[in-house]
Design an enzyme around this catalytic site. Structure first.
Site, mmCIF file in Angstrom:
data_model
loop_
_atom_site.group_PDB
_atom_site.id
_atom_site.type_symbol
_atom_site.label_atom_id
_atom_site.label_comp_id
_atom_site.label_asym_id
_atom_site.label_seq_id
_atom_site.Cartn_x
_atom_site.Cartn_y
_atom_site.Cartn_z
ATOM 1 N N LYS A 1 0.975 -1.244 0.023
ATOM 2 C CA LYS A 1 -0.005 -0.150 -0.075
ATOM 3 C C LYS A 1 0.784 1.184 -0.104
ATOM 4 O O LYS A 1 2.077 1.346 0.522
ATOM 5 C CB LYS A 1 -0.851 -0.003 0.957
ATOM 6 C CG LYS A 1 -0.404 0.158 2.541
ATOM 7 C CD LYS A 1 0.071 1.462 3.003
ATOM 8 C CE LYS A 1 0.839 1.249 4.373
ATOM 9 N NZ LYS A 1 1.824 2.724 4.694
ATOM 10 N N VAL B 1 11.215 -4.436 2.986
ATOM 11 C CA VAL B 1 10.862 -4.932 4.441
ATOM 12 C C VAL B 1 10.994 -3.460 5.359
ATOM 13 O O VAL B 1 12.007 -2.828 5.155
ATOM 14 C CB VAL B 1 11.708 -5.829 4.967
ATOM 15 C CG1 VAL B 1 11.653 -6.090 6.514
ATOM 16 C CG2 VAL B 1 11.519 -7.090 4.315
ATOM 17 N N ALA B 2 10.156 -3.310 6.163
ATOM 18 C CA ALA B 2 10.085 -1.900 7.089
ATOM 19 C C ALA B 2 10.358 -0.847 6.071
ATOM 20 O O ALA B 2 10.956 0.194 6.474
ATOM 21 C CB ALA B 2 11.393 -2.224 8.064
ATOM 22 N N GLY B 3 9.488 -0.718 5.173
ATOM 23 C CA GLY B 3 9.761 0.303 3.869
ATOM 24 C C GLY B 3 8.393 1.157 4.132
ATOM 25 O O GLY B 3 8.335 2.083 3.211
ATOM 26 N N MET C 1 5.398 0.272 3.767
ATOM 27 C CA MET C 1 4.446 -0.169 2.340
ATOM 28 C C MET C 1 3.720 -1.292 2.805
ATOM 29 O O MET C 1 2.952 -2.138 2.310
ATOM 30 C CB MET C 1 5.344 -0.486 1.050
ATOM 31 C CG MET C 1 6.087 0.696 0.637
ATOM 32 S SD MET C 1 6.170 0.790 -1.102
ATOM 33 C CE MET C 1 4.681 1.027 -1.813
ATOM 34 N N GLY D 1 4.303 -4.492 4.311
ATOM 35 C CA GLY D 1 4.581 -5.721 3.782
ATOM 36 C C GLY D 1 4.344 -6.545 4.613
ATOM 37 O O GLY D 1 3.699 -7.813 4.370
ATOM 38 N N GLY D 2 4.610 -6.585 5.755
ATOM 39 C CA GLY D 2 4.519 -7.671 6.784
ATOM 40 C C GLY D 2 2.813 -7.848 7.223
ATOM 41 O O GLY D 2 2.271 -8.918 7.213
ATOM 42 N N SER D 3 2.327 -6.700 7.156
ATOM 43 C CA SER D 3 0.786 -6.997 7.098
ATOM 44 C C SER D 3 0.101 -7.500 5.856
ATOM 45 O O SER D 3 -0.988 -8.158 6.110
ATOM 46 C CB SER D 3 -0.092 -5.238 7.060
ATOM 47 O OG SER D 3 0.752 -4.743 8.162
ATOM 48 N N ALA D 4 0.613 -7.302 4.647
ATOM 49 C CA ALA D 4 0.150 -7.875 3.569
ATOM 50 C C ALA D 4 0.427 -9.581 3.693
ATOM 51 O O ALA D 4 -0.578 -10.062 3.255
ATOM 52 C CB ALA D 4 0.778 -7.549 2.262
ATOM 53 N N ASP E 1 -2.686 -2.183 9.589
ATOM 54 C CA ASP E 1 -2.951 -2.248 8.235
ATOM 55 C C ASP E 1 -3.232 -3.562 7.714
ATOM 56 O O ASP E 1 -3.242 -3.456 6.423
ATOM 57 C CB ASP E 1 -1.060 -1.820 7.787
ATOM 58 C CG ASP E 1 -0.855 -0.509 7.631
ATOM 59 O OD1 ASP E 1 -1.940 0.447 7.855
ATOM 60 O OD2 ASP E 1 0.338 -0.170 7.386
HETATM 61 C C1 LIG Z 1 2.046 3.960 9.621
HETATM 62 C C2 LIG Z 1 1.156 3.185 8.903
HETATM 63 C C3 LIG Z 1 0.290 4.011 7.813
HETATM 64 O O1 LIG Z 1 -0.405 3.131 7.032
HETATM 65 O O2 LIG Z 1 2.034 2.343 7.845
HETATM 66 P P1 LIG Z 1 3.466 1.662 7.887
HETATM 67 O O3 LIG Z 1 4.213 2.937 7.508
HETATM 68 O O4 LIG Z 1 3.937 1.016 9.140
HETATM 69 O O5 LIG Z 1 3.392 0.698 6.842
HETATM 70 C C4 LIG Z 1 0.367 2.434 9.813
HETATM 71 O O6 LIG Z 1 -0.290 3.360 10.733
HETATM 72 C C5 LIG Z 1 1.165 1.312 10.728
HETATM 73 O O7 LIG Z 1 0.285 0.192 10.698
HETATM 74 P P2 LIG Z 1 1.101 -1.127 11.374
HETATM 75 O O8 LIG Z 1 2.509 -1.374 10.616
HETATM 76 O O9 LIG Z 1 -0.174 -2.023 11.131
HETATM 77 O O10 LIG Z 1 1.155 -0.838 12.792
HETATM 78 P P3 LIG Z 1 0.884 -1.623 14.134
HETATM 79 O O11 LIG Z 1 1.713 -3.109 14.040
HETATM 80 O O12 LIG Z 1 -0.509 -1.600 14.287
HETATM 81 O O13 LIG Z 1 1.516 -0.605 15.127
HETATM 82 C C6 LIG Z 1 2.913 -0.570 15.307
HETATM 83 C C7 LIG Z 1 3.430 0.396 16.503
HETATM 84 O O14 LIG Z 1 3.275 1.693 15.542
HETATM 85 C C8 LIG Z 1 2.524 2.779 16.415
HETATM 86 N N1 LIG Z 1 1.284 3.235 15.900
HETATM 87 C C9 LIG Z 1 0.796 2.324 14.890
HETATM 88 C C10 LIG Z 1 -0.588 2.678 14.280
HETATM 89 C C11 LIG Z 1 -1.340 4.063 14.783
HETATM 90 N N2 LIG Z 1 -2.531 4.507 14.360
HETATM 91 N N3 LIG Z 1 -0.580 4.593 15.697
HETATM 92 C C12 LIG Z 1 0.514 4.355 16.374
HETATM 93 O O15 LIG Z 1 0.889 4.984 16.993
HETATM 94 C C13 LIG Z 1 2.517 2.234 17.758
HETATM 95 O O16 LIG Z 1 3.554 2.535 18.385
HETATM 96 C C14 LIG Z 1 2.339 0.701 17.472
HETATM 97 O O17 LIG Z 1 2.719 -0.113 18.496
HETATM 98 N N1 LIG Z 2 6.167 -11.212 7.167
HETATM 99 C C1 LIG Z 2 7.119 -9.975 7.462
HETATM 100 N N2 LIG Z 2 7.305 -9.399 6.540
HETATM 101 C C2 LIG Z 2 8.424 -8.451 6.859
HETATM 102 N N3 LIG Z 2 8.446 -7.994 8.057
HETATM 103 C C3 LIG Z 2 7.959 -8.638 9.020
HETATM 104 C C4 LIG Z 2 7.054 -9.764 8.737
HETATM 105 N N4 LIG Z 2 6.760 -10.075 9.968
HETATM 106 C C5 LIG Z 2 7.323 -9.434 10.897
HETATM 107 N N5 LIG Z 2 8.141 -8.664 10.192
HETATM 108 C C6 LIG Z 2 8.731 -7.410 10.976
HETATM 109 O O1 LIG Z 2 8.108 -6.289 10.988
HETATM 110 C C7 LIG Z 2 8.904 -4.858 10.620
HETATM 111 C C8 LIG Z 2 8.187 -4.098 9.783
HETATM 112 O O2 LIG Z 2 8.053 -4.569 8.569
HETATM 113 P P1 LIG Z 2 6.859 -4.100 7.402
HETATM 114 O O3 LIG Z 2 5.549 -4.663 7.751
HETATM 115 O O4 LIG Z 2 7.880 -4.686 6.022
HETATM 116 O O5 LIG Z 2 7.121 -2.646 7.332
HETATM 117 P P2 LIG Z 2 6.334 -1.456 7.450
HETATM 118 O O6 LIG Z 2 5.674 -1.623 9.012
HETATM 119 O O7 LIG Z 2 7.027 -0.103 7.359
HETATM 120 O O8 LIG Z 2 5.125 -1.390 6.626
HETATM 121 C C9 LIG Z 2 10.097 -5.631 9.950
HETATM 122 O O9 LIG Z 2 11.306 -4.955 10.579
HETATM 123 C C10 LIG Z 2 10.254 -7.000 10.688
HETATM 124 O O10 LIG Z 2 11.039 -7.178 11.574
#
Ligand SMILES: C[C@@](CO)(OP(=O)(O)O)[C@H](O)COP(=O)(O)OP(=O)(O)OC[C@H]1O[C@@H](n2ccc(N)nc2=O)[C@H](O)[C@@H]1O
Ligand SMILES: Nc1ncnc2c1ncn2[C@@H]1O[C@H](COP(=O)(O)OP(=O)(O)O)[C@@H](O)[C@H]1O
Length: 320
Positions: A16, A104-106, A108, A110-113, A145
Site C-alpha cells: 500500500k 521490509v520496514a519500508g 508499504m 509488507g508484513g501486514s500484507a 494495516d
Molecule cells: C504508519 C502506517 C500507515 O499506514 O503504516 P506503515 O508505514 O507502518 O506501513 C500504519 O499506521 C502502521 O500500521 P502497522 O504497521 O500495522 O502498525 P501496528 O503494528 O498496528 O503498530 C505498530 C506501532 O506503531 C505505532 N502506531 C501504529 C498505528 C497507529 N495508528 N498509531 C501508532 O502509534 C504504535 O507505536 C504501534 O505499537
Molecule cells: N512477514 C513479514 N515481512 C516483513 N517484516 C516482518 C514480517 N513479519 C514481521 N516483520 C517485522 O516487521 C517489521 C516491519 O516490517 P514491514 O511490515 O515490512 O514494514 P512497515 O511496517 O514499515 O510497513 C520488520 O522490520 C520485521 O522485523
C-alpha cells in the site's frame, strides 16, 4: 485409510501507499488516531501455505535476511490467530513460504500484507466457511494495516487505520517507488512525530476530502497537488537523506513525491505509464536510493492465484 492432503494454496497480496495520512494525538492505548487514504499497488508478495508434518516459515526475495522466521513473523501470527479462531489451537501443521517483493520496514505494509495473505490462504487450505469481513476482524487484531491488505483497492481508513470504507478511484495511477537501503521502525517514526510536535513543529495536513474528490475525477495532476503525510516530517528528521530522494524524483519528471507511511520508501506519482518508466530510469541513475520499481494502483487485495498465475518454485538457497 489414507487422509487426503489438500494441495498448497498461493495468495498474491499488494503493498500500500498512503495518499493522505493525517495523524492525530497519541491515544491512551499507545496508538495514534488517524485518517488515511490507502491505495493498493501492483508491487506484491506471494504467500504459499501447505499442510505439512514440519510446521514453519521460509522467506525468499526482498529483504529476506531481515525478516524473522520464528513466531514473531506476522504471517505466523496470522496462522496462530486463525487456528485459535476456528478451534485448531494445537500447533498448526502448516508450512508458510513468503516470496517478498515489498521492501521490509519500508512503510508499504509488507508484513501486514503477508498476514492478510496467510489468512486468505489458510481459509482456502482448510476449506473454512468464513467471510472476508470475519477475516478482517482477526486481521485488525494482528496490526492496523492488515485489514486493508485483505480488501485492497482504494479506501479511507480511520481509527488505527483498521476501519475501512471503499473510495471511488476512476483512474489507474502510475507510481515510481524508491526503496532505501535500510528500513525505518514504525513506532520510532510515530515517536519522532510526537517529539517534533511537542517542540511546536510541524504543521498538520488538512482534510482528506479534496483527495477523495481528486480520486473520483481520475486526474493525476489534481491528485499530485494533494498528496500529504503527517509522518513525512518525522521520517525525514530520522533519515535526512530522504529530502534529496524526494527532490530527485520530482526533478526526474514525477508530478509529486511523498514518503510512504512511516517510510523510508518514497512514492512518486507520474502522469502516465510511459512517464513512470522514464522517471524510474532517471531516478535509478541519480544514486539516491537502493532500488527503483514501477507500480500502478489501485489493484485488488489478497487473492488466491492459480493456473498460469501459479507460483514459481522457490529460488535455490546458495550456501557459501
Ligand atoms: C504508519 C502506517 C500507515 O499506514 O503504516 P506503515 O508505514 O507502518 O506501513 C500504519 O499506521 C502502521 O500500521 P502497522 O504497521 O500495522 O502498525 P501496528 O503494528 O498496528 O503498530 C505498530 C506501532 O506503531 C505505532 N502506531 C501504529 C498505528 C497507529 N495508528 N498509531 C501508532 O502509534 C504504535 O507505536 C504501534 O505499537
Ligand atoms: N512477514 C513479514 N515481512 C516483513 N517484516 C516482518 C514480517 N513479519 C514481521 N516483520 C517485522 O516487521 C517489521 C516491519 O516490517 P514491514 O511490515 O515490512 O514494514 P512497515 O511496517 O514499515 O510497513 C520488520 O522490520 C520485521 O522485523
Amino acid at each position: 485409510m489414507l487422509a487426503v492432503v489438500p494441495p498448497p494454496v498461493t495468495v498474491r497480496v499488494p503493498a500500500k501507499v498512503n495518499l493522505h495520512l493525517a495523524v492525530d494525538d497519541l491515544r491512551e492505548d499507545g496508538y495514534h488516531e488517524l485518517v488515511t487514504v490507502f491505495q493498493a499497488l501492483s508491487l506484491t508478495d506471494e504467500v504459499t501455505v501447505a499442510v505439512t508434518e514440519e510446521p514453519g516459515l521460509e522467506v525468499y526475495g526482498e529483504g529476506e535476511g531481515s525478516v524473522p522466521t520464528g513466531p514473531e513473523n506476522l504471517a505466523w501470527r496470522a496462522v496462530e490467530a486463525l487456528a485459535a479462531h476456528v478451534g485448531r489451537a494445537e500447533e498448526p501443521k502448516v508450512r508458510v513460504v513468503l516470496r517478498k517483493g515489498i521492501p521490509v520496514a519500508g512503510g508499504m505494509a509488507g508484513g501486514s500484507a503477508d498476514a492478510a495473505a496467510t489468512l486468505v490462504g489458510l481459509a482456502s487450505l482448510w476449506n473454512l466457511e468464513i467471510t472476508r469481513d470475519e477475516l478482517a476482524g482477526i486481521a485488525a487484531g494482528l496490526g492496523s494495516d492488515v485489514p486493508f491488505a485483505l480488501y485492497g483497492g482504494t479506501a479511507l481508513g480511520t481509527g488505527r487505520g483498521e476501519h475501512l470504507v471503499p473510495v471511488l478511484s476512476r483512474h489507474t495511477f502510475h507510481w515510481v517507488l524508491a526503496f532505501d537501503s535500510e528500513g525505518l521502525s514504525t513506532p520510532k517514526v510515530f515517536k519522532e512525530l510526537d517529539r517534533l510536535r511537542a517542540a511546536g513543529n510541524p504543521p498538520r495536513i488538512g482534510s482528506h476530502t479534496p483527495v477523495v474528490e481528486a480520486l473520483a475525477s481520475g486526474d493525476p495532476r489534481q491528485l499530485a497537488l494533494l498528496l500529504g503525510n503527517d509522518l513525512q516530517a518525522a521520517a525525514v528528521s530520522l533519515r535526512p537523506e530522504l529530502r534529496r530522494t524526494l527532490r530527485a524524483g520530482v526533478n526526474a519528471g514525477a508530478l509529486a513525491g511523498t514518503v510512504s507511511g512511516s517510510g523510508p520508501t518514497c512514492a512518486f506519482l507520474c502522469e502516465d505509464a510511459q512517464s513512470a518508466v522514464e522517471v524510474a530510469a532517471e531516478l535509478s541513475g541519480a544514486g539516491v536510493c537502493r532500488t527503483v520499481r514501477v507500480a500502478h494502483g489501485p489493484v485488488p487485495g489478497a487473492r488466491v492465484v492459480g493456473g498460469d498465475d501459479a507460483p514459481r518454485p522457490a529460488p535455490p538457497r546458495v550456501h557459501a
